[in-house]
Structures are given as C-alpha cells and as structure tokens.
Design an enzyme around this catalytic site. Sequence first.
Site, PDB file in Angstrom:
ATOM      1  CE  LYS A  45      -2.232  -0.997   3.800  1.00 38.67           C
ATOM      2  NZ  LYS A  45      -3.123  -1.558   4.778  1.00 38.67           N
ATOM      3  CB  THR A  46       3.363   2.509   2.474  1.00 44.87           C
ATOM      4  OG1 THR A  46       2.511   1.805   3.538  1.00 44.87           O
ATOM      5  CG2 THR A  46       3.860   3.648   2.781  1.00 44.87           C
ATOM      6  CG  ASP A 231      -1.415   4.936   4.134  1.00 46.15           C
ATOM      7  OD1 ASP A 231      -2.185   4.050   3.747  1.00 46.15           O
ATOM      8  OD2 ASP A 231      -0.224   4.731   4.687  1.00 46.15           O
ATOM      9  CD  GLU A 232      -2.869   2.446   7.766  1.00 43.01           C
ATOM     10  OE1 GLU A 232      -3.829   1.439   7.588  1.00 43.01           O
ATOM     11  OE2 GLU A 232      -1.586   1.804   8.182  1.00 43.01           O
ATOM     12  CD  GLN A 268      -4.133  -4.000   7.687  1.00 45.28           C
ATOM     13  OE1 GLN A 268      -3.192  -3.483   8.465  1.00 45.28           O
ATOM     14  NE2 GLN A 268      -3.957  -4.341   6.422  1.00 45.28           N
ATOM     15  NE  ARG A 628       0.875  -5.883  10.677  1.00 49.36           N
ATOM     16  CZ  ARG A 628       0.350  -5.171   9.612  1.00 49.36           C
ATOM     17  NH1 ARG A 628       1.063  -4.203   9.298  1.00 49.36           N
ATOM     18  NH2 ARG A 628      -0.667  -5.563   8.892  1.00 49.36           N
TER      19      ARG A 628
END
Length: 754
Positions: A45-46, A231-232, A268, A628
Amino acid sequence: MSTLFPDPADEAESDLLTGLNDPQRAAVVHAGTPLLIVAGAGSGKTRVLTHRVAHLIRARGVRPSELLAITFTNKAAGEMKERVAELIGPQAKSMWVSTFHSACVRILRSEADRLGYTKSFSIYDSADSQRLMTMVCRELDLDPKRYPPRSFSNQVSNFKNELIDYEAAAAQATSHQEQTVAQAYALYQRRLRSANAMDFDDLIMLTVNLLQAFPEVLQSYRRRFGHILVDEYQDTNHAQYVLVRELVGPAVGPIPQAELCVVGDSDQSIYAFRGATIRNILQFEQDYPNATTIVLEQNYRSTQNILSAANAVISQNPNRPPKTLWSNAGAGAQIVGYVGDDEHDEARFVAEEIVELGRNEGIRPCDVAIFYRTNAASRVFEEVFIRSDMPYRVVGGVRFYERKEIRDALAYLRILANPQDEVSLRRILNVPKRGIGDKAQEAVETLSRRERITFWEALRRCDEAPGLATRARTQMQAFVELLDVLQILVESQTPPAEILEAVLDQTGYLSELRTSLDPQDETRIENLAELEAVAREFEETAASNDEPATLFEFLERVSLVADADSIPNGDDGGGVVTLMTLHTAKGLEFPVVFLTAMEDGVFPHIRSLDDPAELQEERRLAYVGLTRARQRLYLSRAVSRSTWGAPNYNLASRFLEEIPTELLDWRREAEVAHSDRWKAVPPRTPSVFAPAARRSSGQPVLDLAPGDRVTHDSFGLGTVVAVSGEGDRAQATVDFGSTGEKRLLLRYAPVQKL
DNA sequence: GAGTGGATAATTTTT
DNA sequence: TTATCCACTC
C-alpha cells in the site's frame, strides 16, 4: 487495463513503475476520478502511494506543492517523504505530507484569528483534556462518583468526532444525564477557548468549522491542492471524512474537483473506539459516485502459512467484503505454538527462542517483535529480558511524554508560549513547591471569576485576591516575575533547548531533583536531559530543512508525536527486540513475530466479549498482528496469568482455535484438561524465573552467599555483602549501588538470585 | 500547606 | 501488585 499504462518508451515513467505488479501500476497511473485502493495487509500500500506521488510529480507534471498526502503517523509521513525524494530528488521537499492532526494545526495556525484564537494556542492531549474536564465538573458541582470526568471526556470527544457542537448536543439531549454532559461540554469548550487551547478532537473539528464558515479560506486550499491522498482510510472518523470531502469538493467555477486517492483495508480497522468508522471505506463508492476501485490482494510480506492463518481468522467476521490474501513466497515455516505454565514461563520461552533463532538462523534482535494486547503485559518480558541480557525496547507503555517530569517541563514551556493556558499554569504553579497551595489557588480563581479575567491575569493581580495570605502573595508575585523574565527568551526567538535549560535552572526544578533523596529522581534528571537532547535534535533537523524551529514549532511537534514515531530502524548492529501493543504494530513488519497472551479474556479482551462489534474489532486486531510477520510467527499463551497478584486461569483464545491445526506446530501444549479447571493449582515446579520464595511457608528460602548478584523488585541490581540467620529469619545485607546498603529478610524480600 | 498512611481502585487499545 | 485519593497530623 493495459490502456492505463503509459507509453513504455517513456523512460522516466517506466523507471517509476519498476517492480510494481499490474494492479499496483494501475493504481499508480490512474488519472482523473476518485480512486479507492482496497489493499490487503502487506500488499505494498504505502509503496503504491509513494510511487503514485512520485508519478504525479514526474510523469504528470503536478507541482509538489499541489499535493496533500495524509498518513497515519508522523513516522510514516517522514518515510514517504524520504522515499519520494529518492525517486524524484530534492523537489519532494515542498510537498505536504503529514498526519491529519499536523495538517490541521498548520491550517489553524495561519487562520487562528478567524476562530478567535491566537497563533500560539496550546494543544491538549487526552490527559490535559481530562484535567480540564475535572475542573469543569468541579465547577458544575458534579459528584465525580456519579459523573466521572473521564466518561464525560469520552462523550465530548465522541461528539466532536461526529462534528456535533455543544448546542446541538444540548438540543438532542433527552435524559438528565445527557443534558448534564451537554452542559459540561459547553463549559469545557468555553474554558478551552479562554485558555487559548485546543484538544486533539478540536484540531479536526475546528478546521472543518473554519473551512465551512469561511468559503474564501476553503477556496484557497482547494485552489492549492489538486491532489489529495489518504493512507489508512479505514481509520478515519467522521470529522476527518468531512474534512477530506470539503477539501476535495465538487468543481466550483475555475476550481476543479481535487483528485482523491485513498488506500485502506477494512479488515485492519482497529480504532473504532476512537471514532474511526469503516463506513468511510465501505461507502466510498456512494460518497464519490464516479470512483474507481482497485483491489490489491497479493501479499509481498509473509509466507503462505502465515497468510492462511490470518485469512482463516478474519474470515470468521461476518458481513465483510470478501478478500483473500495470497503470496508466492512459498509455504514457509509452520507457525509455532507454545503454552506456558504462567506468564513468566511464556516470556522465558520467548527469550530462549530468540537466542536460538540468533544461533541457528542468524536472526538479529532487531528482526524480532513481541506483541501483546495491553501495555501492562510488557513488564514480564522486561523482567526476563533484563535477566537474560537481551537488548530490548518497549514502544509505548509509560510513554516518555507522559512522565511527570517531562509533562512539568513541557507545561512550563507551554505557559511561556501561551500564558492563557490554564491547565499547564495550574500544573506547575506549585512545582517545585512554592507554598502556593489549594487555598491560595482558590483565592485567585475567585478573583478571576469575579473580574471575568483569565487565571493568568488574576495571578498578575493577586494583590486584589480576597483572603490571600501574604506569604502566598509574595510567592505568586515572584512566580509571575520569573515567568516574565523567561518570556523575554521566547520573544527573542531563543532556541527551545536553551529556553528549556533556563526554565529548569531558574525555576529550581533541577536543583530540587538533584538534592532529592528519592532514587527515582536521578532517572528524572536523565529524562529531562533526554528532553533537552530531543529539542536540540529538533533544532538541527529543522535547520537542515530550512524550517523554523521556535518554541511554538517544538511544542507542536512534541504534542503530535506518536509512539510509532520512535521505533528504532535497527540498522545499527544487531539492534534490539521491539516490544509493543498490537495497535502500535499497525503498518509495521518484522521477520519474526511473537503474538503473546493468546487467551480469551486477555485477547480478545474481556470487555469486548459480550459485544459482537467489539469482538469483531478484536479479531481485526488479531489479523493485524498475524500479518505483521514475514517469515516466522509464534503464538503463545499461558495457563495461568497473574493480574494484581491473583492468578487467573484463562482458556485458549478463540482466535487460536480459528487457525487450521495443520498450520500450527505446538512446541508445548496444555496438559489434558483438569476435571475441574477452576481448582487447577499453580504449577508445582516453579521455573527458574518464577519469583523467589514468598510468604508461603515451607518454601525454601533463597540461598545466598557474599558476592552473589541479586535483583530486587524496587532497588534493582545489587551485590550481597553479608548473610546471617537461618530459615525464616535468614537475612542478607545487599549493596544496591546508588540506593545504598539494605538489610533484607529473605523470606519476604522480593529478591532473586542471578 | 505539606507529609504520612491507609483504604480503594484499576488495565483496553491512541492520533 | 501498584497507583491514587483522602483524611489526618505536624
């Protein structure tokens, strides 16, 4: 889809897209309409967002200053800036990449006067707001038992997240309780205003209010930002959603709708407790009818076993848009399970396993992270790690900025920046002790209310305060004079570190700590030195970026940092093992992850068990934790876990049972269930790391000899100087270094032999 | 006004 | 188990 791709002859372009897969490229080069990137954990994503920013600037000719990218933490913002700079060079400097809160502060600073604030407003974190709310509740004569300020604070926060002002809150209140909350909300807000302070929720809400109330301000930002990236997105609350919507806006005259690109994963979303709503991501397509959605399901982070486990757990959540992560990294190692006798045993297993991994597979401490549900759980790991010389670092917990001495020092700085800041002023008015107690403060408060002036102004005119003792008055005048002198430093733009030094010195704060006999005060001095170092570092970074570094900027920075911002990168030597809560772990990845305390009642947390929505959030938290891990994942639990001294016997977490058994390799399993689990006794054979003999008689007393090294729960490391007595009366004299020599009754003293 | 001691409560998660 | 609050004394 290939039409979305740029001409391959364009070298600059293909350069930017190197290493991206097809959907990722599509997301990067997509132009025009609002874009929703639904991306699973570890799907890059980032990376996609970063490349998109670089693409906009280099391939589409967008000026960096036309960009507003919003990330979840300051750390993420810094990293994005850095990576974009790698892709496109120094012009990256002029783009806006920040968190929601930082962006709003920036807007509010330049437009503060429109809202009746001055630029130097203070930013209150939740502890400050609770303090203020306590003052408000007292002023309203509310019984703290029936009306806990803490709950008021939360409710007010919820109102603000929903953009409901106190008038609306009062209007919609039906019960007496709700009316009381609305009343407190109104007074609280007035007090914030007169203190020239904003709380965290205000930062967003007031920015929205500002943009809605002053069209010319909104227009200026809309003209400026042709591109907004978030983002997020699953963790945005309603106020943040509206803020984005205002900034994107519809086309108005010459101003087109801004190009919006948001990235998120509804699986998430773990911040509902703070107002985040999945609605924002689920209904993106309704909110922006011309939106395009791109789904990224390939995971580049973890092995298939880890992903299968994560998929299995998250698929238990009902009503979720189906999404299945896949990886071509291979099956990888099985997930290792371990059931400890108690939390000490569990921690010991973790420590030993880290050593083994280092010996057999070259895993360095910085490759390893340990996650837990609550901050308090870090303690047992710290104990074991200290004893086994494992370098570690706890992120969060009793956070640096929450320590008393740090808050005191910052309160002084805030007063200097903003004398109206009543919460900070009252915090340090009598710190260090000046003989200005409750009585004296009350007198000043009476004056301030009578004259309708702020607390600070009343303090200046304390000779008018009714019934104020002469001694207290002299002290107050001296205090005001002291602040006036320090104020000169602020006016002359003295660097923050120097101001801090002057404050600590001239207030006598430091000398009080130096002469103190409390051993804790030594650490306090070190912490203050650390704060000064932080300030100096801030000055240096700001200087190298050509940014201002006055007291205001420093305070703003300090108020808005997140814990995740201080996570070590670990490129220095072997680094350290990272310990943190699952929430803090969001957005990070580690080669090896230990997910601990997998017990029903701990994780999922006991307070979420009877609410399906909260249980689903816990499950998403589990999903975040599981995903993670890159290569190795450990899941552990303990049969018995002591909270407040009393052992609890917890069942295995339901999340453990949701993982297919073939993915798990149990190193050690629970013994066959006891016929009556409630009668289960603590393990008979205490592990080496279990606390030494306590009150229970019949246990052997620690056998010590002069020269032995021991640790004491409160005095720390020490060396045995002498021993005497036997059995229950055995004593040892131990030298604890700076704490001095102590005589300890071994039967009772919380000491362990090393 | 400050220091002591005993009772009492407390642990979700955080920008 | 620890941290915080309140009542009580100096």
